[in-house]
Design a protein around this motif. Structure first.
Motif, short mmCIF file in Angstrom:
data_model
loop_
_atom_site.label_atom_id
_atom_site.label_comp_id
_atom_site.label_asym_id
_atom_site.label_seq_id
_atom_site.Cartn_x
_atom_site.Cartn_y
_atom_site.Cartn_z
N GLU A 69 0.84 -1.21 0.00
CA GLU A 69 0.00 0.00 0.00
C GLU A 69 0.87 1.26 0.00
O GLU A 69 0.54 2.25 -0.65
CB GLU A 69 -0.92 -0.02 1.23
N ASP A 70 2.00 1.21 0.72
CA ASP A 70 2.93 2.35 0.75
C ASP A 70 3.52 2.60 -0.64
O ASP A 70 3.65 3.75 -1.07
CB ASP A 70 4.05 2.12 1.77
N ASP A 71 3.88 1.50 -1.32
CA ASP A 71 4.41 1.64 -2.69
C ASP A 71 3.35 2.27 -3.61
O ASP A 71 3.66 3.09 -4.46
CB ASP A 71 4.82 0.27 -3.26
N LEU A 72 2.10 1.87 -3.40
CA LEU A 72 1.00 2.41 -4.21
C LEU A 72 0.89 3.92 -4.00
O LEU A 72 0.80 4.68 -4.97
CB LEU A 72 -0.32 1.73 -3.85
N LYS A 73 0.92 4.34 -2.73
CA LYS A 73 0.80 5.78 -2.43
C LYS A 73 1.96 6.57 -3.05
O LYS A 73 1.76 7.63 -3.64
CB LYS A 73 0.75 6.03 -0.91
N ARG A 74 3.18 6.03 -2.90
CA ARG A 74 4.35 6.69 -3.49
C ARG A 74 4.22 6.78 -5.01
O ARG A 74 4.49 7.80 -5.61
CB ARG A 74 5.63 5.93 -3.12
N ALA A 75 3.81 5.68 -5.62
CA ALA A 75 3.67 5.63 -7.08
C ALA A 75 2.58 6.59 -7.57
O ALA A 75 2.74 7.26 -8.59
CB ALA A 75 3.36 4.21 -7.54
N GLU A 76 1.47 6.66 -6.80
CA GLU A 76 0.39 7.59 -7.18
C GLU A 76 0.88 9.03 -7.14
O GLU A 76 0.53 9.83 -8.02
CB GLU A 76 -0.82 7.42 -6.26
N LYS A 77 1.70 9.35 -6.15
CA LYS A 77 2.25 10.71 -6.07
C LYS A 77 3.17 10.98 -7.26
O LYS A 77 3.11 12.04 -7.88
CB LYS A 77 3.02 10.91 -4.75
N GLU A 78 3.99 9.99 -7.61
CA GLU A 78 4.89 10.14 -8.76
C GLU A 78 4.09 10.29 -10.06
O GLU A 78 4.43 11.10 -10.92
CB GLU A 78 5.84 8.94 -8.84
N VAL A 79 3.02 9.51 -10.19
CA VAL A 79 2.14 9.60 -11.37
C VAL A 79 1.58 11.02 -11.47
O VAL A 79 1.57 11.62 -12.55
CB VAL A 79 0.99 8.56 -11.30
N GLN A 80 1.13 11.56 -10.34
CA GLN A 80 0.57 12.91 -10.36
C GLN A 80 1.63 13.95 -10.73
O GLN A 80 1.37 14.88 -11.48
CB GLN A 80 -0.06 13.26 -9.00
N ASP A 81 2.86 13.78 -10.23
CA ASP A 81 3.95 14.70 -10.55
C ASP A 81 4.26 14.68 -12.05
O ASP A 81 4.43 15.73 -12.68
CB ASP A 81 5.21 14.38 -9.75
N VAL A 82 4.32 13.48 -12.62
CA VAL A 82 4.59 13.34 -14.06
C VAL A 82 3.46 13.98 -14.85
O VAL A 82 3.68 14.69 -15.84
CB VAL A 82 4.78 11.85 -14.44
N THR A 83 2.22 13.74 -14.41
CA THR A 83 1.05 14.32 -15.08
C THR A 83 1.12 15.84 -15.05
O THR A 83 0.90 16.50 -16.07
CB THR A 83 -0.26 13.84 -14.42
N ASN A 84 1.43 16.40 -13.87
CA ASN A 84 1.52 17.86 -13.74
C ASN A 84 2.58 18.43 -14.67
O ASN A 84 2.38 19.48 -15.29
CB ASN A 84 1.81 18.26 -12.30
N SER A 85 3.72 17.75 -14.79
CA SER A 85 4.78 18.27 -15.67
C SER A 85 4.35 18.22 -17.14
O SER A 85 4.66 19.13 -17.91
CB SER A 85 6.10 17.51 -15.46
N HIS A 86 3.61 17.19 -17.53
CA HIS A 86 3.14 17.11 -18.91
C HIS A 86 2.05 18.15 -19.21
O HIS A 86 2.01 18.73 -20.29
CB HIS A 86 2.65 15.70 -19.24
N VAL A 87 1.18 18.41 -18.24
CA VAL A 87 0.17 19.46 -18.41
C VAL A 87 0.86 20.82 -18.56
O VAL A 87 0.47 21.64 -19.39
CB VAL A 87 -0.84 19.45 -17.23
#
Length: 185
Positions: free
Chosen positions: A150-168
């Protein structure tokens, strides 16, 4: 495993931005560009062919595109294709070369183009968000399968959001650059 999902997502988002840039190239600004004619097809012996396959395209001046057909008898077919393309360009030929002169854009037309640019940018952002959603779904699936914690999931979700923000942010940057180009007189 999460790295694979994030890398794959980033690649898809990069493709979305590249696609937006290609679409922006086709939009007419104050300057001439052969990319304006990329979608124009000419009837070449019964086969619809791109202009670049039947003529040499050049931009000798900022507001002029020249087309030199490889076969002299193609001039009428090329002119007809340009007239039917709804680009608002009128071809003029001297028997060997076709010249397309781009008229200056009116203020109203520039504003319409900017609206069109913003809509295309918003569509690209929606595509990026859909890619983000798919990536998060994949990560949640991995967590359900107990492949990641679950911790890996939370970390990965944050990273996904960061990548998304940079692409936007990149999409906004590409859009504002093209906007400046369109509004430039």
């Amino acid at each position: 495993m999460t790295k694979n999902v994030i890398t794959d997502m980033s690649v898809h988002m990069d493709k979305t931005i590249d696609s937006l840039r290609k679409e922006y190239q086709k939009i007419r600004t104050g300057r001439a560009s052969t990319a304006l004619l990329d979608d124009v097809r000419v009837d070449y012996y019964g086969t619809p062919s791109p202009l670049s396959q039947v003529a040499t395209l050049a931009v000798p001046e900022p507001r002029t595109i020249t087309l030199q057909p490889w076969e002299g008898k193609m001039i009428q077919a090329i002119e007809k294709a340009i007239m039917n393309s709804n680009l608002g360009l009128t071809p003029a030929n001297d028997g060997k070369v076709i010249r397309l002169t781009l008229p200056p854009l009116t203020e109203e037309r520039r504003k319409d183009i900017v609206k069109q640019l913003k809509k295309m940018a918003e569509d690209a952002k929606v595509a990026v968000r859909n890619i983000r959603r798919d990536a998060i779904d994949s990560l949640k699936k991995l967590e359900k399968e107990k492949s990641i914690s679950e911790d890996d999931l939370k970390r990965a979700e944050k990273e996904v959001q960061d990548v998304t923000n940079s692409h936007v942010a990149k999409i906004d940057e590409v859009c504002s650059h093209k906007e400046k180009e369109v509004m430039e007189i």
